[in-house]
Structures are given as structure tokens and as C-alpha cells.
Design a protein around this motif. Sequence first.
Motif, PDB file in Angstrom:
ATOM      1  N   LEU A 271       0.801  -0.809   0.180  1.00  0.00           N
ATOM      2  CA  LEU A 271       0.234  -0.018   0.091  1.00  0.00           C
ATOM      3  C   LEU A 271       0.938   1.226  -0.242  1.00  0.00           C
ATOM      4  O   LEU A 271       1.726   1.222   0.463  1.00  0.00           O
ATOM      5  N   PRO A 272       0.490   1.941  -0.654  1.00  0.00           N
ATOM      6  CA  PRO A 272       1.180   2.949  -0.795  1.00  0.00           C
ATOM      7  C   PRO A 272       1.374   4.383   0.502  1.00  0.00           C
ATOM      8  O   PRO A 272      -0.183   4.338   0.847  1.00  0.00           O
ATOM      9  N   ALA A 273       2.201   4.914   0.562  1.00  0.00           N
ATOM     10  CA  ALA A 273       2.172   6.116   1.948  1.00  0.00           C
ATOM     11  C   ALA A 273       0.627   6.651   1.834  1.00  0.00           C
ATOM     12  O   ALA A 273       0.499   7.403   0.893  1.00  0.00           O
ATOM     13  N   SER A 274       0.615   7.748   3.012  1.00  0.00           N
ATOM     14  CA  SER A 274      -0.691   8.513   2.911  1.00  0.00           C
ATOM     15  C   SER A 274      -0.165   9.983   3.529  1.00  0.00           C
ATOM     16  O   SER A 274       0.729   9.507   4.582  1.00  0.00           O
ATOM     17  N   ARG A 275      -0.629  10.414   2.744  1.00  0.00           N
ATOM     18  CA  ARG A 275       0.062  11.671   3.319  1.00  0.00           C
ATOM     19  C   ARG A 275      -0.655  12.051   4.644  1.00  0.00           C
ATOM     20  O   ARG A 275      -0.186  13.208   5.281  1.00  0.00           O
ATOM     21  N   PHE A 276      -1.600  11.656   5.340  1.00  0.00           N
ATOM     22  CA  PHE A 276      -2.348  12.348   6.032  1.00  0.00           C
ATOM     23  C   PHE A 276      -1.972  11.725   7.162  1.00  0.00           C
ATOM     24  O   PHE A 276      -2.311  12.012   8.269  1.00  0.00           O
ATOM     25  N   ASP A 277      -2.306  10.399   6.707  1.00  0.00           N
ATOM     26  CA  ASP A 277      -2.003   9.315   8.537  1.00  0.00           C
ATOM     27  C   ASP A 277      -0.429   8.659   8.469  1.00  0.00           C
ATOM     28  O   ASP A 277       0.256   8.569   7.591  1.00  0.00           O
ATOM     29  N   PRO A 278       0.123   9.213   9.957  1.00  0.00           N
ATOM     30  CA  PRO A 278       1.878   8.746   9.978  1.00  0.00           C
ATOM     31  C   PRO A 278       1.918   8.125  10.608  1.00  0.00           C
ATOM     32  O   PRO A 278       2.895   7.286   9.646  1.00  0.00           O
ATOM     33  N   LEU A 279       1.040   6.628  10.082  1.00  0.00           N
ATOM     34  CA  LEU A 279       0.671   4.630  10.242  1.00  0.00           C
ATOM     35  C   LEU A 279       1.483   4.506   9.060  1.00  0.00           C
ATOM     36  O   LEU A 279       1.739   3.635   8.934  1.00  0.00           O
ATOM     37  N   GLY A 280       0.361   4.818   8.163  1.00  0.00           N
ATOM     38  CA  GLY A 280       0.015   4.730   6.861  1.00  0.00           C
ATOM     39  C   GLY A 280      -1.058   3.718   6.666  1.00  0.00           C
ATOM     40  O   GLY A 280      -1.399   2.964   7.883  1.00  0.00           O
ATOM     41  N   PRO A 281      -1.954   3.199   6.034  1.00  0.00           N
ATOM     42  CA  PRO A 281      -2.805   2.572   5.209  1.00  0.00           C
ATOM     43  C   PRO A 281      -2.982   1.227   5.826  1.00  0.00           C
ATOM     44  O   PRO A 281      -3.690   0.344   6.353  1.00  0.00           O
ATOM     45  N   GLY A 282      -1.592   0.978   6.022  1.00  0.00           N
ATOM     46  CA  GLY A 282      -1.265  -0.633   5.816  1.00  0.00           C
ATOM     47  C   GLY A 282      -1.277  -1.293   7.610  1.00  0.00           C
ATOM     48  O   GLY A 282      -0.484  -2.379   7.622  1.00  0.00           O
TER      49      GLY A 282
END
Length: 166
Positions: A32-43
Amino acid sequence: MSSPARERRADLAFMIIVFVVSAAVLVEASRLPASRFDPLGPGAFPLGICVLLLVLTAVGIVKALMGHSLGQAETSLLTGVGQETDYRQHPWLAVALYLSTVIYVCVLQFAPLHFTWPTAAYVIAASLLLSRSLARRTLLAALVVGASASAILTYIFAHILVVALP
């Protein structure tokens, strides 16, 4: 009746299936690609769950291969497990909990209240419904659990996960 060897084979087959599915989900979650807003990321959540499942099923597979049964425990931390009880079903309790959950979600969605207060009220109401008692001790325990759970969840969502709460 099934034999212990048959039960161990069934346990082993189930754990292998869970292990393979967890490994596949782990691979996909890591892509899963890194998220711009979620520090932990979607995965983060699927990765954590998959790692936990992989470790637990690996332990179970080793135990099953060593000939241990996984389905029954010789001891229990809960008193009364395995004893006959006069348990009866409470379908209206399920309906009440379901309706209180629907009301909670609607309040979060449409009422101009902060997350903390509806969550505390929901946990208190659910605790009282499940206890089926309005004794002073039960009420006090429900209030403490509701307030604590609400404060902890608010802190986790707002400060650790950085989620905008209603």
C-alpha cells in the motif's frame, strides 16, 4: 465422535490456511502506498494483525505437529466453564444493544456534540444493558468504565492516530 488425531489434522489444516491467507494479506498490505495525512499509513493495522496471526498460527502448527490438541484446555481462567447452567437467551437485549449502537452512530453523524460525550453515554448505556442491573455498584462501575473508555479513545484518536473527531 471424532478421534484426537482427526481433530489435530483439522486444526493443522485450518492453521495452515490461516497462515497462507495472512501471509498473502501481509504482502498486499505492505504494498500500500504511503498516506499524506496518516502518520502510520494505511497498512499499519492489517500489517499488525497479519503478523500476530502468522506468529500465533506458527505456534499452533508446531504444537499440532508435536501431537498436542489445540481445541480443549485442561484449565480455565473463567469459573463455571464446562458446567451445566440454566442459561436462557435474551433476544430483546440484542435488539436494545443494536438500537443503541444505531442511535450512537446517528448522534455522532448528525448531532453537534464532540466524540467524547456520546461515546461515554454509549459505553455506560451498553454496560447497564448488559449487566441488567441498576444497583448503585453497577451504576458506578458503568460510569467509571464509560468515562475512562471515552477519554482513552478520544486521546488515542486525537493525539496518537491524529484523526479528526466529530
